[in-house]
Design an enzyme around this catalytic site. Structure first.
Site, PDB file in Angstrom:
ATOM      1  N   HIS A  49      -6.578  -1.432  -3.209  1.00  0.00           N
ATOM      2  CA  HIS A  49      -6.900  -2.777  -2.733  1.00  0.00           C
ATOM      3  C   HIS A  49      -8.237  -2.847  -2.009  1.00  0.00           C
ATOM      4  O   HIS A  49      -9.031  -3.750  -2.261  1.00  0.00           O
ATOM      5  CB  HIS A  49      -5.763  -3.296  -1.863  1.00  0.00           C
ATOM      6  CG  HIS A  49      -5.932  -4.722  -1.496  1.00  0.00           C
ATOM      7  ND1 HIS A  49      -6.050  -5.699  -2.459  1.00  0.00           N
ATOM      8  CD2 HIS A  49      -6.043  -5.318  -0.305  1.00  0.00           C
ATOM      9  CE1 HIS A  49      -6.220  -6.856  -1.846  1.00  0.00           C
ATOM     10  NE2 HIS A  49      -6.222  -6.650  -0.543  1.00  0.00           N
ATOM     11  N   ASP A  68      23.991  10.189  -1.830  1.00  0.00           N
ATOM     12  CA  ASP A  68      23.612   9.506  -0.587  1.00  0.00           C
ATOM     13  C   ASP A  68      22.196   8.943  -0.644  1.00  0.00           C
ATOM     14  O   ASP A  68      21.683   8.415   0.341  1.00  0.00           O
ATOM     15  CB  ASP A  68      23.735  10.468   0.605  1.00  0.00           C
ATOM     16  CG  ASP A  68      22.819  11.684   0.466  1.00  0.00           C
ATOM     17  OD1 ASP A  68      22.104  11.772  -0.557  1.00  0.00           O
ATOM     18  OD2 ASP A  68      22.810  12.534   1.368  1.00  0.00           O
ATOM     19  N   GLY A  69      21.530   9.083  -1.800  1.00  0.00           N
ATOM     20  CA  GLY A  69      20.203   8.477  -1.957  1.00  0.00           C
ATOM     21  C   GLY A  69      19.042   9.446  -1.804  1.00  0.00           C
ATOM     22  O   GLY A  69      17.897   9.074  -2.014  1.00  0.00           O
ATOM     23  N   GLU A  70      19.322  10.707  -1.423  1.00  0.00           N
ATOM     24  CA  GLU A  70      18.217  11.669  -1.288  1.00  0.00           C
ATOM     25  C   GLU A  70      17.670  12.052  -2.663  1.00  0.00           C
ATOM     26  O   GLU A  70      18.414  12.107  -3.645  1.00  0.00           O
ATOM     27  CB  GLU A  70      18.713  12.941  -0.572  1.00  0.00           C
ATOM     28  CG  GLU A  70      18.929  12.718   0.904  1.00  0.00           C
ATOM     29  CD  GLU A  70      19.407  13.979   1.616  1.00  0.00           C
ATOM     30  OE1 GLU A  70      19.465  15.054   0.986  1.00  0.00           O
ATOM     31  OE2 GLU A  70      19.742  13.869   2.807  1.00  0.00           O
ATOM     32  N   ARG A  77      -4.077 -16.457   3.102  1.00  0.00           N
ATOM     33  CA  ARG A  77      -2.665 -16.094   3.148  1.00  0.00           C
ATOM     34  C   ARG A  77      -2.190 -16.079   4.599  1.00  0.00           C
ATOM     35  O   ARG A  77      -2.849 -15.506   5.461  1.00  0.00           O
ATOM     36  CB  ARG A  77      -2.448 -14.713   2.516  1.00  0.00           C
ATOM     37  CG  ARG A  77      -0.971 -14.391   2.298  1.00  0.00           C
ATOM     38  CD  ARG A  77      -0.773 -12.971   1.831  1.00  0.00           C
ATOM     39  NE  ARG A  77      -1.149 -12.710   0.460  1.00  0.00           N
ATOM     40  CZ  ARG A  77      -0.373 -12.917  -0.586  1.00  0.00           C
ATOM     41  NH1 ARG A  77       0.825 -13.426  -0.429  1.00  0.00           N
ATOM     42  NH2 ARG A  77      -0.799 -12.620  -1.791  1.00  0.00           N
ATOM     43  N   LYS A 110      -9.086 -18.262  -1.166  1.00  0.00           N
ATOM     44  CA  LYS A 110      -7.646 -18.083  -0.928  1.00  0.00           C
ATOM     45  C   LYS A 110      -7.384 -17.728   0.535  1.00  0.00           C
ATOM     46  O   LYS A 110      -8.143 -16.982   1.130  1.00  0.00           O
ATOM     47  CB  LYS A 110      -7.148 -16.955  -1.830  1.00  0.00           C
ATOM     48  CG  LYS A 110      -5.748 -16.484  -1.563  1.00  0.00           C
ATOM     49  CD  LYS A 110      -5.308 -15.459  -2.589  1.00  0.00           C
ATOM     50  CE  LYS A 110      -4.767 -14.219  -1.932  1.00  0.00           C
ATOM     51  NZ  LYS A 110      -4.356 -13.188  -2.883  1.00  0.00           N
ATOM     52  N   ASP A 142      -9.842 -14.613  -5.217  1.00  0.00           N
ATOM     53  CA  ASP A 142     -10.416 -14.773  -3.884  1.00  0.00           C
ATOM     54  C   ASP A 142     -11.764 -14.074  -3.839  1.00  0.00           C
ATOM     55  O   ASP A 142     -12.099 -13.275  -4.720  1.00  0.00           O
ATOM     56  CB  ASP A 142      -9.476 -14.254  -2.786  1.00  0.00           C
ATOM     57  CG  ASP A 142      -9.133 -12.787  -2.944  1.00  0.00           C
ATOM     58  OD1 ASP A 142     -10.064 -11.974  -3.030  1.00  0.00           O
ATOM     59  OD2 ASP A 142      -7.932 -12.471  -2.990  1.00  0.00           O
ATOM     60  N   ARG A 198      -2.212  -1.399   1.216  1.00  0.00           N
ATOM     61  CA  ARG A 198      -2.663  -2.690   1.764  1.00  0.00           C
ATOM     62  C   ARG A 198      -2.520  -2.732   3.284  1.00  0.00           C
ATOM     63  O   ARG A 198      -3.163  -3.513   3.936  1.00  0.00           O
ATOM     64  CB  ARG A 198      -1.907  -3.841   1.103  1.00  0.00           C
ATOM     65  CG  ARG A 198      -2.451  -4.150  -0.281  1.00  0.00           C
ATOM     66  CD  ARG A 198      -1.731  -5.305  -0.934  1.00  0.00           C
ATOM     67  NE  ARG A 198      -0.417  -4.937  -1.416  1.00  0.00           N
ATOM     68  CZ  ARG A 198       0.422  -5.774  -2.001  1.00  0.00           C
ATOM     69  NH1 ARG A 198       0.080  -7.021  -2.177  1.00  0.00           N
ATOM     70  NH2 ARG A 198       1.596  -5.358  -2.422  1.00  0.00           N
ATOM     71  N   GLN A 199      -1.654  -1.875   3.825  1.00  0.00           N
ATOM     72  CA  GLN A 199      -1.532  -1.825   5.296  1.00  0.00           C
ATOM     73  C   GLN A 199      -2.466  -0.716   5.773  1.00  0.00           C
ATOM     74  O   GLN A 199      -2.052   0.396   6.091  1.00  0.00           O
ATOM     75  CB  GLN A 199      -0.064  -1.555   5.693  1.00  0.00           C
ATOM     76  CG  GLN A 199       0.181  -1.565   7.190  1.00  0.00           C
ATOM     77  CD  GLN A 199       0.098  -2.959   7.832  1.00  0.00           C
ATOM     78  OE1 GLN A 199       0.264  -3.974   7.146  1.00  0.00           O
ATOM     79  NE2 GLN A 199      -0.194  -3.031   9.111  1.00  0.00           N
TER      80      GLN A 199
HETATM   81  C1  R5P Z   1      -4.390  -9.572  -2.443  1.00  0.00           C
HETATM   82  O1  R5P Z   1      -5.444  -9.855  -1.869  1.00  0.00           O
HETATM   83  C2  R5P Z   1      -4.336  -8.992  -3.823  1.00  0.00           C
HETATM   84  O2  R5P Z   1      -5.579  -8.842  -4.404  1.00  0.00           O
HETATM   85  C3  R5P Z   1      -3.455  -9.807  -4.730  1.00  0.00           C
HETATM   86  O3  R5P Z   1      -4.058 -11.057  -4.960  1.00  0.00           O
HETATM   87  C4  R5P Z   1      -2.094 -10.004  -4.128  1.00  0.00           C
HETATM   88  O4  R5P Z   1      -1.554  -8.798  -3.706  1.00  0.00           O
HETATM   89  C5  R5P Z   1      -1.170 -10.670  -5.108  1.00  0.00           C
HETATM   90  O5  R5P Z   1       0.047 -10.892  -4.489  1.00  0.00           O
HETATM   91  P1  R5P Z   1       0.996 -12.079  -4.973  1.00  0.00           P
HETATM   92  O6  R5P Z   1       1.201 -11.882  -6.451  1.00  0.00           O
HETATM   93  O7  R5P Z   1       2.245 -11.868  -4.185  1.00  0.00           O
HETATM   94  O8  R5P Z   1       0.329 -13.357  -4.627  1.00  0.00           O
END
Ligand code: R5P
Length: 290
Positions: free
Chosen positions: A127, A34-36, A191, A189, A166, A93-94
């Site tokens: 990150h 079942d995925g556990e 997003r 950059k 970036d 990242r979150q």
């Molecule tokens: C974001 O700021 C990270 O440093 C990476 O640039 C990012 O996660 C890369 O994601 P993707 O390959 O989807 O552009």
């Protein structure tokens, strides 16, 4: 000290144990129909400092659950302390509420790990370092950028231009520049928070005829590197390489990157794959010896 070989990072764990010269504990693991997740430690941990090596690249949720189960089992089996080495820390990242109604995912997963028995965490090129202050136990992020830069230096790319995709990643390009001995810079950059689409602005960089290595923490969909590579080609770069710590390479990311004119993608074994030519073991062994 004993090193527990998490199923997601078994080879890295073995290499690390060799360098640190400590015993390993193998983990039997499987998924129920079942995925556990199921795990069983195949070794003694009574009164040991247990170090689990387990990355949390996809499938992230399964790997987090395995890590938590291993930590719980280590504690239950008498480990004095439980250090989690999580080279790629998913959900990091979150680390904030960006849009109303969201969860701060990294806080939630760290709370789960703490409840399971983790007392200390080591990760690599998280990150944003500030995220570590939100964790309920001591945590450190190491940088693998010097190892990646050295890999390129050994392959004749001395004095190559180190580029961050970036401004936030400028420190990454600067670390690489120290090893490569050339110049460094960054692109602008943006997003879109809803679509994830990456837009990049052209900048004035003197790159005509140069070898340029784009350094980033993560390559996920490849969108960032593709956009950067196109600009670099327009600016006259002769050869473009891409280096990252965590080569997630979702779907056909590598193919898209190569199609954009990048000669090769190099990553570390934070996320084991065919591009993982640089091992994190030396970096992690120094940290354990501190
Ligand atoms: C974001 O700021 C990270 O440093 C990476 O640039 C990012 O996660 C890369 O994601 P993707 O390959 O989807 O552009």
């Amino acid at each position: 000290m004993k090193i527990i070989l998490g199923p997601a990072s078994e080879q890295l764990g073995q290499e690390l144990a060799k360098l640190v010269n400590v015993e390993t504990v193998h983990v039997a693991s499987r998924l129920f129909p079942d995925g556990e997740s199921y795990i069983r430690l195949e070794g003694e941990l009574k009164n040991e400092d247990a170090v689990i090596v387990q990355t949390t690249s996809p499938p992230q949720d399964t790997r987090f659950m395995q890590l938590a189960l291993i930590a719980g089992a280590a504690k239950r089996n008498g480990a004095k302390s439980v250090t989690a080495i999580v080279p790629y820390l998913a959900y990091a990242r979150q680390d904030n509420i960006f849009l109303q109604g969201e969860a701060v995912s990294v806080e939630i997963i760290a709370g789960m790990l703490k409840a399971a028995g983790v007392s200390n965490l080591i990760t690599v090129n998280v990150h944003q370092e500030k995220v570590l202050t939100k964790l309920p136990f001591p945590a450190r992020s190491l940088s693998a950028i010097p190892l990646l830069a050295d890999y390129f230096k050994q392959r004749g790319c001395e004095k190559a231009f180190a580029l961050a995709p970036d401004e936030g990643a400028t420190y990454i390009a600067e670390q690489a520049k120290k090893i490569l001995g050339g110049e460094c810079g960054y692109l602008e950059k943006h997003r879109d928070r809803y679509t994830g689409q990456v837009a990049m602005e052209k900048k004035t960089l003197e790159l005509k005829g140069n070898t340029v290595i784009i350094f980033d923490d993560i390559i996920s969909t490849g969108g960032t590197i593709v956009a950067a590579a196109k600009i670099l080609k327009d600016l006259g770069a002769r050869r473009v390489y891409a280096a990252c710590v965590h080569p997630l390479l979702i779907n056909n990311a590598e193919e898209r990157i190569l199609d954009a004119g990048v000669e090769e993608v190099i990553g570390t074994d934070s996320v084991p794959s065919h591009v993982s030519k640089v091992s994190l073991a030396p970096l992690l062994s120094k940290e354990l010896a501190r």
